[in-house]
Design a protein around this motif. Structure first.
Motif, PDB file in Angstrom:
ATOM      1  N   ASP A   1     -46.033 -61.712 -95.810  1.00  0.00           N
ATOM      2  CA  ASP A   1     -44.402 -60.910 -95.822  1.00  0.00           C
ATOM      3  C   ASP A   1     -45.962 -60.149 -95.336  1.00  0.00           C
ATOM      4  N   ARG A   2     -45.310 -59.354 -94.107  1.00  0.00           N
ATOM      5  CA  ARG A   2     -45.569 -58.492 -92.752  1.00  0.00           C
ATOM      6  C   ARG A   2     -45.696 -57.293 -93.240  1.00  0.00           C
ATOM      7  N   GLU A   3     -45.219 -56.649 -94.350  1.00  0.00           N
ATOM      8  CA  GLU A   3     -45.464 -55.316 -95.223  1.00  0.00           C
ATOM      9  C   GLU A   3     -46.901 -55.522 -96.312  1.00  0.00           C
ATOM     10  N   ALA A   4     -47.079 -56.280 -96.861  1.00  0.00           N
ATOM     11  CA  ALA A   4     -47.777 -56.539 -97.480  1.00  0.00           C
ATOM     12  C   ALA A   4     -49.133 -57.096 -96.965  1.00  0.00           C
ATOM     13  N   GLU A   5     -49.023 -57.428 -95.934  1.00  0.00           N
ATOM     14  CA  GLU A   5     -50.215 -58.084 -95.646  1.00  0.00           C
ATOM     15  C   GLU A   5     -50.421 -56.826 -94.851  1.00  0.00           C
ATOM     16  N   LEU A   6     -50.021 -55.674 -94.444  1.00  0.00           N
ATOM     17  CA  LEU A   6     -50.496 -54.879 -93.501  1.00  0.00           C
ATOM     18  C   LEU A   6     -51.532 -53.504 -94.506  1.00  0.00           C
ATOM     19  N   ASP A   7     -50.576 -54.260 -95.839  1.00  0.00           N
ATOM     20  CA  ASP A   7     -51.520 -52.914 -96.747  1.00  0.00           C
ATOM     21  C   ASP A   7     -53.150 -53.267 -97.698  1.00  0.00           C
ATOM     22  N   ARG A   8     -52.633 -54.907 -97.133  1.00  0.00           N
ATOM     23  CA  ARG A   8     -54.125 -55.694 -97.658  1.00  0.00           C
ATOM     24  C   ARG A   8     -55.181 -55.725 -96.361  1.00  0.00           C
ATOM     25  N   LEU A   9     -55.036 -55.540 -95.571  1.00  0.00           N
ATOM     26  CA  LEU A   9     -56.070 -55.296 -94.403  1.00  0.00           C
ATOM     27  C   LEU A   9     -55.857 -53.593 -93.882  1.00  0.00           C
ATOM     28  N   ALA A  10     -55.082 -52.573 -94.891  1.00  0.00           N
ATOM     29  CA  ALA A  10     -55.631 -51.602 -94.505  1.00  0.00           C
ATOM     30  C   ALA A  10     -57.060 -51.050 -95.577  1.00  0.00           C
ATOM     31  N   LEU A  11     -56.295 -51.823 -97.236  1.00  0.00           N
ATOM     32  CA  LEU A  11     -56.991 -51.666 -98.124  1.00  0.00           C
ATOM     33  C   LEU A  11     -58.674 -52.175 -97.456  1.00  0.00           C
ATOM     34  N   LYS A  12     -58.470 -53.139 -97.181  1.00  0.00           N
ATOM     35  CA  LYS A  12     -60.162 -54.002 -96.456  1.00  0.00           C
ATOM     36  C   LYS A  12     -60.943 -52.707 -95.304  1.00  0.00           C
ATOM     37  N   MET A  13     -59.730 -52.710 -94.595  1.00  0.00           N
ATOM     38  CA  MET A  13     -60.581 -51.488 -93.795  1.00  0.00           C
ATOM     39  C   MET A  13     -61.395 -50.805 -94.257  1.00  0.00           C
ATOM     40  N   ARG A  14     -60.300 -49.715 -94.810  1.00  0.00           N
ATOM     41  CA  ARG A  14     -61.232 -48.414 -96.187  1.00  0.00           C
ATOM     42  C   ARG A  14     -62.055 -48.943 -96.598  1.00  0.00           C
ATOM     43  N   GLN A  15     -62.016 -50.332 -96.973  1.00  0.00           N
ATOM     44  CA  GLN A  15     -63.449 -50.740 -97.922  1.00  0.00           C
ATOM     45  C   GLN A  15     -64.400 -50.878 -97.007  1.00  0.00           C
ATOM     46  N   ALA A  16     -64.582 -51.375 -95.864  1.00  0.00           N
ATOM     47  CA  ALA A  16     -65.216 -51.393 -94.473  1.00  0.00           C
ATOM     48  C   ALA A  16     -66.097 -50.003 -94.549  1.00  0.00           C
ATOM     49  N   SER A  17     -64.775 -48.951 -94.161  1.00  0.00           N
ATOM     50  CA  SER A  17     -65.764 -47.695 -93.764  1.00  0.00           C
ATOM     51  C   SER A  17     -66.377 -46.976 -95.416  1.00  0.00           C
TER      52      SER A  17
END
Length: 251
Positions: A14-30
């Motif tokens: 799901d495009r929007e759900a996957e982008l939300d998941r990746l945003a969370l992953k990027m925040r975790q990296a930051s």
């Protein structure tokens, strides 16, 4: 790039759900950067000043050399050595970081290409988990580009996602040129890592801690990189569009 594997293995996202998941992953990296600063107990900008002048001047060349050797070694190890889990990879780099820091700056410099190889191999494994063949030149280049995110001590928010917008058209003959572009970005956080390891014995603890955090960071960033690539292929959408939408979620 060749299509993804069997959809039963890689079901539609799901495009929007996957982008939300990746945003969370990027925040975790930051967030890893804040952890590392608290571990080394100093401002990132001052760490490189602790290194001897000749080391600072040769840092970019050393980084490029480490990337060159690591790029070849990591690729050659696939098929001979099984991929490890994320946590085991982090544990291995903790060991190499401690060993590198135990003898101060000389051993830390010797450890640099070893840890870089382990991290690059982990990035290749994450590419494979997303259905991309690390043996293909464009995927190998994408693995290398993960390092262009520069690392957790880089506080330049404008460049955090710059590596994601690069077009994936690099072939094997252009890898050396890509390394020369990535090396200056990677040299800064690696110099800060070396400085944290520069004091013998105490540097062992710093080396273990910084390696754990650096490995965690690049694993998270690789997950974002190849997650976006997989979504772009599924949607038939330019990765730049997805990156733009991801950045809006990080504001």
């Amino acid at each position: 790039m060749t299509p993804l594997a069997d959809p039963q293995i890689f079901p539609p996202l799901d495009r929007e759900a996957e982008l939300d998941r990746l945003a969370l992953k990027m925040r975790q990296a930051s967030g890893v950067g804040l952890q590392l600063l608290s571990l080394v107990g100093t401002q990132a900008e001052s760490l490189i000043d602790m290194l001897p002048g000749p080391v600072r001047e040769g840092l970019e060349r050393a980084t490029a050399a480490a990337l060159e050797s690591s790029f070849t070694a990591a690729a050659a190890s696939r098929g001979r050595i099984a991929d490890t889990s994320d946590w085991l990879t982090r544990a291995i780099t903790v060991g190499t970081g401690a060993a590198g820091g135990f003898g101060g700056l000389p051993s830390a410099l010797a450890e640099l290409p070893v840890t870089t190889t382990i991290i690059l191999r982990a990035i290749q494994s994450i590419a494979d988990q997303h259905g991309f063949d690390p043996a293909k030149p464009e995927v190998r280049a994408a693995c290398l580009r993960v390092f262009a995110a520069a690392g957790p001590l880089d506080d330049d928010d404008a460049t955090d996602l710059s590596f994601l917008t690069m077009r994936l058209t690099v072939t094997g003959s252009a890898i050396h040129g890509l390394i020369s572009k990535v090396a200056p970005r990677l040299a800064v956080p690696l110099g800060q890592k070396l400085a944290a390891q520069a004091v013998p014995v105490i540097g062992a603890a710093a080396g273990a801690a910084t390696n754990y955090v650096f490995t965690s960071y690049y694993q998270e960033v690789a997950g974002v990189q190849f997650g976006l690539m997989r979504l772009a292929e599924q949607e038939g959408e330019p990765i730049e569009h997805l990156t733009h939408d991801l950045k809006k979620r990080l504001l």
